[in-house]
Design an enzyme around this catalytic site. Structure first.
Site, short mmCIF file in Angstrom:
data_model
loop_
_atom_site.label_atom_id
_atom_site.label_comp_id
_atom_site.label_asym_id
_atom_site.label_seq_id
_atom_site.Cartn_x
_atom_site.Cartn_y
_atom_site.Cartn_z
N GLU A 237 0.79 -1.22 0.00
CA GLU A 237 0.00 0.00 0.00
C GLU A 237 0.83 1.28 0.00
O GLU A 237 0.45 2.25 -0.65
CB GLU A 237 -0.96 0.01 1.19
N ASP B 201 -7.90 8.01 -5.12
CA ASP B 201 -7.84 6.65 -5.67
C ASP B 201 -9.27 6.10 -5.73
O ASP B 201 -9.94 6.01 -4.70
CB ASP B 201 -6.95 5.79 -4.76
#
Length: 187
Positions: A83, A94
């Site tokens: 991540e 995102d």
């Protein structure tokens, strides 16, 4: 006349400092670096303004350890690496909303995990709080749709939501987590 003067000063300050969002989204405060940054460190490039105006990030936002729970420390590390490189990288747009911090946690995910910490953004950028959120999210959803207690299921739920372990579109994400050294049984 005084009102015009104050307007000019405020406008000049806004132009000089611009947006401090990269710093504040990382849980920091923009300030002159001659001031003490208590329990933390300065990071350049997150604040606009003069050369000595930098982001004071508290150590609590960037150090610590993973919270314990059903997800193993190894599995949390692999997900964290995928991540963010396991860094408090702030927030980034995102898939229709911001994802923040070590585990790129979205606001809805934070609410689902019980809203730990003082705010979504500050929790996401604090390793202990963010991993506590991931642990709580997994505890809440692991039984949903028959997902097994495995690192693969946890990673795919983290990426694809409560039934993420059943969606083929999360297999690519699992490949990235697996490449970090975690196996299906890493739990």
């Amino acid at each position: 006349m005084n009102g015009l003067f104050l307007f000019c000063v405020a406008t000049t300050a806004a132009l000089a400092y611009g947006s401090d969002a990269p710093c504040t989204n990382s849980g920091g405060v923009c300030q002159d670096d001659h001031l003490a940054c208590h329990n933390g460190h300065y990071q350049s490039g997150l604040c606009t303004g003069g050369a000595h105006r930098r982001c004071c990030l508290t150590s609590a936002s960037h150090t610590g350890s993973f919270s314990t729970g059903i997800v193993s420390q190894q599995c949390l590390q692999c997900i964290c690496n995928v991540e963010s490189g396991c860094k408090a990288i702030g927030c980034h747009f995102d898939v229709n909303s911001d994802s923040c911090g070590y585990f790129q946690i979205k606001e809805g995910y934070w609410h689902d995990c019980g809203s730990p910490g003082s705010s979504w953004r500050s929790c996401a950028n604090d390793l202990a709080c963010a991993s506590k959120c991931v642990q709580a999210y997994m505890s809440r959803y692991i039984g949903f749709s028959g997902c097994s207690h495995s690192c693969e299921s946890y990673a795919r739920i983290h990426n694809g939501g409560p039934a993420g372990c059943k969606h083929t579109n999360t297999l690519g994400y699992w490949s990235h987590v697996h490449a970090q050294g975690c196996s299906h049984n890493s739990k």
